[in-house]
Design an enzyme around this catalytic site. Structure first.
Site, PDB file in Angstrom:
ATOM      1  N   ASN A 290      -1.951   0.020   6.716  1.00  0.00           N
ATOM      2  CA  ASN A 290      -0.829  -1.051   7.658  1.00  0.00           C
ATOM      3  C   ASN A 290      -0.705  -2.082   6.282  1.00  0.00           C
ATOM      4  O   ASN A 290      -0.282  -2.961   6.935  1.00  0.00           O
ATOM      5  CB  ASN A 290      -2.284  -2.138   8.017  1.00  0.00           C
TER       6      ASN A 290
ATOM      7  N   TYR B 182     -12.703  -2.865  -2.254  1.00  0.00           N
ATOM      8  CA  TYR B 182     -13.357  -2.530  -0.979  1.00  0.00           C
ATOM      9  C   TYR B 182     -14.806  -2.630  -0.947  1.00  0.00           C
ATOM     10  O   TYR B 182     -15.321  -2.028   0.194  1.00  0.00           O
ATOM     11  CB  TYR B 182     -12.662  -1.959  -0.146  1.00  0.00           C
TER      12      TYR B 182
ATOM     13  N   GLU C 151      -9.788 -11.131  -8.362  1.00  0.00           N
ATOM     14  CA  GLU C 151      -8.763  -9.637  -7.456  1.00  0.00           C
ATOM     15  C   GLU C 151      -7.241  -9.820  -8.552  1.00  0.00           C
ATOM     16  O   GLU C 151      -6.736  -8.803  -8.832  1.00  0.00           O
ATOM     17  CB  GLU C 151      -8.226 -10.084  -5.912  1.00  0.00           C
TER      18      GLU C 151
ATOM     19  N   LYS D  50       0.427  -1.146  -0.379  1.00  0.00           N
ATOM     20  CA  LYS D  50       0.243   0.065  -0.102  1.00  0.00           C
ATOM     21  C   LYS D  50       0.697   1.358   0.279  1.00  0.00           C
ATOM     22  O   LYS D  50       2.157   1.274   0.033  1.00  0.00           O
ATOM     23  CB  LYS D  50      -0.390   0.026   1.172  1.00  0.00           C
TER      24      LYS D  50
ATOM     25  N   HIS E 168      -1.935  -5.250   1.242  1.00  0.00           N
ATOM     26  CA  HIS E 168      -2.865  -6.215   1.251  1.00  0.00           C
ATOM     27  C   HIS E 168      -2.781  -7.473   1.117  1.00  0.00           C
ATOM     28  O   HIS E 168      -2.048  -8.038  -0.507  1.00  0.00           O
ATOM     29  CB  HIS E 168      -3.937  -5.490  -0.174  1.00  0.00           C
TER      30      HIS E 168
HETATM   31  P1  IDP Z   1      -7.555  -7.171   5.475  1.00  0.00           P
HETATM   32  O1  IDP Z   1      -6.786  -5.998   5.097  1.00  0.00           O
HETATM   33  O2  IDP Z   1      -6.591  -7.605   6.968  1.00  0.00           O
HETATM   34  O3  IDP Z   1      -7.828  -8.049   4.779  1.00  0.00           O
HETATM   35  P2  IDP Z   1     -10.163  -5.897   6.027  1.00  0.00           P
HETATM   36  O4  IDP Z   1     -11.143  -6.354   6.825  1.00  0.00           O
HETATM   37  O5  IDP Z   1     -10.208  -6.292   4.472  1.00  0.00           O
HETATM   38  O6  IDP Z   1      -8.905  -6.026   6.648  1.00  0.00           O
HETATM   39  O7  IDP Z   1      -9.991  -4.081   5.812  1.00  0.00           O
HETATM   40  C1  IDP Z   1      -9.235  -3.729   4.599  1.00  0.00           C
HETATM   41  C2  IDP Z   1      -8.260  -2.260   5.309  1.00  0.00           C
HETATM   42  O8  IDP Z   1      -9.320  -1.361   5.272  1.00  0.00           O
HETATM   43  C3  IDP Z   1      -7.392  -2.980   5.682  1.00  0.00           C
HETATM   44  O9  IDP Z   1      -6.372  -3.388   5.809  1.00  0.00           O
HETATM   45  C4  IDP Z   1      -7.259  -1.260   6.344  1.00  0.00           C
HETATM   46  O10 IDP Z   1      -6.159  -0.592   5.575  1.00  0.00           O
HETATM   47  C5  IDP Z   1      -9.016  -0.953   6.424  1.00  0.00           C
HETATM   48  N1  IDP Z   1      -9.536  -1.167   7.768  1.00  0.00           N
HETATM   49  C6  IDP Z   1     -10.142  -2.565   8.122  1.00  0.00           C
HETATM   50  N2  IDP Z   1     -10.565  -2.225   9.228  1.00  0.00           N
HETATM   51  C7  IDP Z   1     -10.495  -0.969   9.434  1.00  0.00           C
HETATM   52  C8  IDP Z   1     -10.855  -0.322  10.784  1.00  0.00           C
HETATM   53  O11 IDP Z   1     -12.024  -0.524  11.810  1.00  0.00           O
HETATM   54  N3  IDP Z   1     -10.657   1.485  11.026  1.00  0.00           N
HETATM   55  C9  IDP Z   1      -9.849   1.757  10.036  1.00  0.00           C
HETATM   56  N4  IDP Z   1      -9.585   0.918   8.348  1.00  0.00           N
HETATM   57  C10 IDP Z   1      -9.690   0.073   9.309  1.00  0.00           C
HETATM   58 MG    MG Z   2      -9.407  -7.718   3.759  1.00  0.00          MG
END
Ligand code: IDP
Ligand code: MG
Length: 134
Positions: A112, A49, A126, A9, A115
């Site tokens: 974070n 997303y 994807e 990212k 992905h």
């Molecule tokens: P993942 O990336 O671990 O699969 P997902 O739930 O698919 O997690 O969420 C996609 C992305 O959205 C996360 O990697 C993060 O960047 C963001 N995200 C997910 N949940 C939150 C949250 O509760 N607060 C802020 N950003 C979030």
């Molecule tokens: Mg995810």
């Protein structure tokens, strides 16, 4: 051989951590079979997303994910979908174990670094989304 879609990212790119993360993927024994730098837009993020579009933090995710280029990759290996999720660490940075990519480098749940597809089925969707039918 199983394949997954991995994306470094914008924060990983800006913090010059691409090499570090690529090293971890390679040291694990997974093969990077394609990679390219791309800049995302809101339309593709609404697809990618889709499960988060209704969340109050979705605009924040979009702002972050379009803030600079990402490194899109296809990674191949034995059980690579689960294997990469294990290397990445938990979504919530406070639950990501030390030794994982997020556990070692993230201090935010939005920003974070990485992905990784969450299932074999989503990996194929994807890979098509970001690389076409290859
Ligand atoms: P993942 O990336 O671990 O699969 P997902 O739930 O698919 O997690 O969420 C996609 C992305 O959205 C996360 O990697 C993060 O960047 C963001 N995200 C997910 N949940 C939150 C949250 O509760 N607060 C802020 N950003 C979030
Ligand atoms: Mg995810």
């Amino acid at each position: 051989m199983e394949r997954t879609y991995i994306m470094l990212k914008p924060d990983a790119v800006k913090r010059h951590l691409m090499g570090e993360v690529i090293s971890r993927i390679e040291r694990k024994g997974f093969n990077i079979i394609n990679m390219k730098m791309i800049t995302l837009n809101e339309a593709v993020l609404k697809e990618h997303y889709a499960h988060l579009v209704e969340k109050p933090f979705f605009p924040e995710i979009v702002e972050y994910m379009v803030s600079g280029p990402v490194l899109a990759m296809i990674v191949e290996g034995n059980d690579v979908v689960k294997g990469m999720r294990f290397l990445m660490g938990a979504t919530n940075w406070l639950e990501a174990n030390p030794g994982t990519i997020r556990g070692d480098y993230a201090n935010s749940t939005t920003e974070n670094l990485i992905h990784g597809s969450d299932s074999v089925e989503n990996a194929e969707i994807e890979i098509k989304r970001f690389f076409g039918n290859i």
